[in-house]
Design an enzyme around this catalytic site. Structure first.
Site, mmCIF file in Angstrom:
data_model
loop_
_atom_site.group_PDB
_atom_site.id
_atom_site.type_symbol
_atom_site.label_atom_id
_atom_site.label_comp_id
_atom_site.label_asym_id
_atom_site.label_seq_id
_atom_site.Cartn_x
_atom_site.Cartn_y
_atom_site.Cartn_z
ATOM 1 N N HIS A 91 -7.978 -4.994 -0.966
ATOM 2 C CA HIS A 91 -6.874 -4.219 -0.407
ATOM 3 C C HIS A 91 -6.609 -4.636 1.043
ATOM 4 C CE1 HIS A 91 -4.077 -0.856 -0.485
ATOM 5 N NE2 HIS A 91 -4.359 -0.714 0.803
ATOM 6 N N SER A 110 0.829 -1.200 0.000
ATOM 7 C CA SER A 110 0.000 0.000 0.000
ATOM 8 C C SER A 110 0.868 1.257 0.000
ATOM 9 C CB SER A 110 -0.964 -0.044 1.190
ATOM 10 O OG SER A 110 -1.947 0.963 1.095
ATOM 11 N N ASP A 162 -9.877 -3.917 -5.420
ATOM 12 C CA ASP A 162 -9.102 -2.906 -4.705
ATOM 13 C C ASP A 162 -9.160 -1.606 -5.490
ATOM 14 O OD1 ASP A 162 -7.223 -1.382 -3.349
ATOM 15 O OD2 ASP A 162 -5.504 -2.652 -3.868
#
Length: 416
Positions: A386, A200, A356
């Protein structure tokens, strides 16, 4: 028991009950606003995870308004309690905490014998630049280190809102350069075989760091040999890409939260959140330039299969631009780097998840690198969402796709 005490106890119980009902009602409302499409891995588990995280956020918001603590503080505390399970160190691995240039780190060293110098991965955790920790990615780093026989250095960079950009990137640079300078002497690692990576926003930091290090002029240390990007957040210019439209309400990262995290990283001005989502912060000349890189036409046809509509256009707002323009800098949005800078990128591994909002950032970055003739390995988790790698070895909340995703990283690292 006298009457006054009884009334006090009853009043307190009523207050607690009212608080719980309020939290339950708000959590239920938030859950109704979520959307878990068919094809997501273990949807009922994801509902549970989302409910827990929403509950934490709501309790934190209430406590913050009561002046008892900050929402981010309580979120960090409870998420760590739920997700962190530090287990005994397994055979074949040595784990040690320390610091590099004042930045907290944790080193995972395989104890097996091998010929010559080893390889290493410097890892940056996710969490929107405001949460996350070395502890939360402990399982991930252990698995990568042990299964790939690679030294892993996990970096505990400073967090927002206490620290803003570029503090996080500066910490990652300081820790990485320190490790590169001592890799051979202290860890038996070849400095030319040190990669950087993360999940991320950790992947954002890794990509930005590779660009920063490639442009330095001193040259006394080698640049990272590769970048490992797990569902990276790579640009703050366009929040209307197909993945943002299709997955805008898929847990555990909603579309609006991405803008929230970018703004927390930059300056903490949440009043600009909707403006950033609408794209009014991007001047026309930059919008036309970015379109070459961010066009949905650059995506595989499968990315448009669940529907995509051209987003409405909004007039440019110069005030918003000047408030958040640092977000369009490649050090915050690595996908927006010029070709000449992007050509300096090392070999890259990109992992994306179908469900995501950040899916298209990773895929578009892959295309840019490949168009420039650079080596890119792409792994797509077709039932992933995610944050999925954090749900490896989480007991009944584990996801099989989490282990498969981490193992794809392991397989790539073995090639370095």
């Amino acid at each position: 028991m006298d009457i006054a005490t009884a009334i006090l106890i009853i009043g307190f119980a009523a207050l607690v009950a009212a608080f719980l009902l309020l939290v339950i009602g708000l959590v239920y409302s938030e859950l109704m606003n979520s959307d878990i499409p068919p094809g997501v891995a273990n949807p009922w588990k994801l509902h549970v995870v989302h409910g827990l995280l929403v509950g934490i956020a709501i309790v934190g918001r209430i406590l913050e308004r009561l002046g008892l603590c900050s929402q981010i503080g309580i979120t960090r505390l409870v998420r760590a309690f739920l997700l962190v399970r530090i287990k005994p160190v397994p055979p074949g691995l040595r784990v040690k905490d320390g610091s590099f240039s004042g930045v907290p780190i944790r080193v995972y060293e395989p104890t097996g014998a091998w010929e010559g110098l080893g390889r290493a991965l410097v890892y940056f955790h996710g969490g929107g630049w405001v949460t996350g920790s070395i502890d939360i990615v402990d399982d991930i780093c252990r698995r990568i280190a042990k299964e790939s026989q690679t030294t892993v250095v996990s970096v505990g960079y400073r967090l927002a809102p206490e620290h803003r950009y570029p503090a996080q990137l500066d910490d990652c640079e300081a820790a990485t350069c320190h490790f590169l300078s001592v890799a051979e002497a202290e860890f038996g690692v070849d400095p030319a075989r040190v990669a950087v990576g993360g999940d991320s926003v950790g992947a954002n930091l890794a990509a930005a760091l590779c660009q920063r290090l490639a442009k330095r002029t001193s040259g006394h240390l080698p640049s990272p040999c590769a970048q490992v990007l797990i569902y990276p957040a790579l640009q703050m210019a366009d929040f209307s890409l197909p993945s943002y439209q299709q997955n805008h309400a898929v847990p555990i990262l909603f579309r609006g939260r991405v803008a929230f995290y970018f703004l927390q990283y930059l300056n903490g001005d949440m009043s600009r959140c909707q403006d950033v989502l609408d794209g009014v912060h991007v001047p026309l000349e930059l919008r036309q330039r970015y379109q070459e890189w961010l066009s949905p036409a650059n995506l595989p046809p499968a990315c448009l299969a669940r529907g995509y509509r051209d987003p409405p256009t909004h007039d440019f707002d110069g005030e918003v631009y000047h408030a958040v323009k640092a977000g369009l800098d490649p050090e915050v949005s690595p996908l927006l780097a010029d070709d000449d800078d992007l050509r300096l990128a090392p070999p890259t591994f990109v992992l994306t998840c179908e469900f995501d909002v950040l899916r298209d950032d990773g895929i578009l970055y892959r295309k840019r690198l490949r168009d420039l003739g650079l080596a890119v390995t792409w792994h797509h988790v077709t039932d992933g969402f995610h944050g999925i790698v954090n749900f490896m070895n989480q007991g009944w909340l584990s996801f099989a796709s989490a282990t498969q995703a981490v193992d794809s990283v392991v397989n790539y690292v073995k090639t370095l």
